[in-house]
Design an enzyme around this catalytic site. Structure first.
Site, PDB file in Angstrom:
ATOM      1  N   ARG A  54      -1.902 -36.051 -33.947  1.00 42.30           N
ATOM      2  CA  ARG A  54      -2.259 -34.807 -33.257  1.00 42.30           C
ATOM      3  C   ARG A  54      -3.575 -34.915 -32.493  1.00 42.30           C
ATOM      4  O   ARG A  54      -3.835 -34.111 -31.603  1.00 42.30           O
ATOM      5  CB  ARG A  54      -2.323 -33.639 -34.232  1.00 42.30           C
ATOM      6  CG  ARG A  54      -3.466 -33.685 -35.216  1.00 42.30           C
ATOM      7  CD  ARG A  54      -3.525 -32.446 -36.075  1.00 42.30           C
ATOM      8  NE  ARG A  54      -2.332 -32.291 -36.896  1.00 42.30           N
ATOM      9  CZ  ARG A  54      -2.204 -31.377 -37.852  1.00 42.30           C
ATOM     10  NH1 ARG A  54      -3.197 -30.531 -38.087  1.00 42.30           N
ATOM     11  NH2 ARG A  54      -1.111 -31.295 -38.570  1.00 42.30           N
ATOM     12  N   GLU A  75      -9.972 -43.230 -41.235  1.00 42.31           N
ATOM     13  CA  GLU A  75      -9.405 -42.235 -42.150  1.00 42.31           C
ATOM     14  C   GLU A  75      -7.898 -42.185 -41.960  1.00 42.31           C
ATOM     15  O   GLU A  75      -7.402 -42.179 -40.828  1.00 42.31           O
ATOM     16  CB  GLU A  75      -9.979 -40.840 -41.857  1.00 42.31           C
ATOM     17  CG  GLU A  75     -11.053 -40.414 -42.792  1.00 42.31           C
ATOM     18  CD  GLU A  75     -11.451 -38.956 -42.597  1.00 42.31           C
ATOM     19  OE1 GLU A  75     -10.697 -38.173 -41.974  1.00 42.31           O
ATOM     20  OE2 GLU A  75     -12.533 -38.604 -43.062  1.00 42.31           O
TER      21      GLU A  75
END
Length: 249
Positions: A54, A75
């Site tokens: 996203r 991450e």
């Protein structure tokens, strides 16, 4: 002994990509923002490659891994797809987080205790490749102990609940959450884990977190990218750096 020295500041540049993707263009460029952050004194760059892509995308991670002069903290969720990308890029650090496609942002910490066997298997090749592996968790002692047991080098304590309580003016509850974070940081440090913290931190709430002696690094993103709209990224980072240093003085 707790570390009262200079605290590192990692800048999360995810939401530079959020702005870019809103128009489906190539601007603004997350790598350019990361290089500005590096020049402004950031100690590392964090980027979250979500399963749904996203914001940060695969090409962004490759560009960051190749272009930065400071450590990259990758991450991600603990999936086979992400493991393959990590082992190809070999970033300095990997921070494992839970993901829910319906969430706006990471809503809580990993349940390391219940998922210990799978996470142990997941992080073993990452550690062998030289990545420092971090678990993004709450302050519960069971999660901290499980993170140490599976071989994580770092825990990053989720400060989102504290940040929300602070923003809502729920002072007594915020103070209780802060105390729990302090106790969690001390316990993690006692187990030999390096302690980081992040999520929802702003100029208004960062000082008590920065003052926790065992917290060696803060990772801050959304607020600083938003503040950069008004004052520029360099100035936003330098003010956060000033507040962190003052809290440690």
């Amino acid at each position: 002994m707790a570390h009262f020295g200079r605290q590192r500041l990692g800048i999360n540049i995810d939401h530079v990509a959020t702005v870019r993707n809103a128009r489906g263009s190539v601007w603004p460029d997350p790598l350019r923002a990361a290089l500005i952050a590096e020049a402004a004194g950031a100690d590392g760059i964090t980027a979250h490659l979500r399963e749904d892509r996203r914001h940060i995308r695969d090409a962004d991670m490759a560009a960051l891994a190749a272009g930065l002069g400071i450590p990259l903290n990758f991450e991600c969720a603990a999936t086979d797809e992400m493991a393959a990308i990590i082992l190809h890029l070999k970033p300095h650090a990997v921070c494992l987080v839970p993901e829910n496609r319906a969430e706006r942002t990471t809503e809580g910490g990993l349940d390391v205790a219940i998922d210990a066997n799978r996470l142990t298997d997941f992080i073993t090749p990452l550690r062998a490749a030289g990545c420092r592996v971090s678990m993004f968790i709450g302050h519960a002692p069971s999660q901290i102990e499980a993170s140490a047991r599976i071989g994580a080098a770092v825990v990053e304590l989720h400060t989102g609940h504290y940040s929300d309580l602070h923003a809502e003016g729920r002072i007594v509850e915020a103070a209780a959450e802060l105390d729990a974070l302090r106790k969690g940081a001390a316990f993690a440090h006692s187990l030999g884990l390096e302690v980081h913290a992040g999520h929802g931190l702003t100029y208004d709430n960062v000082t008590p977190i920065a003052a926790i002696p065992e917290v060696a690094e803060l990772n801050i993103g959304h607020f600083l990218i938003g503040e950069a709209i008004y004052v520029g990224l360099e100035a936003a980072i330098k003010e956060m750096r000033r507040l962190m240093d003052a809290a440690r003085a």
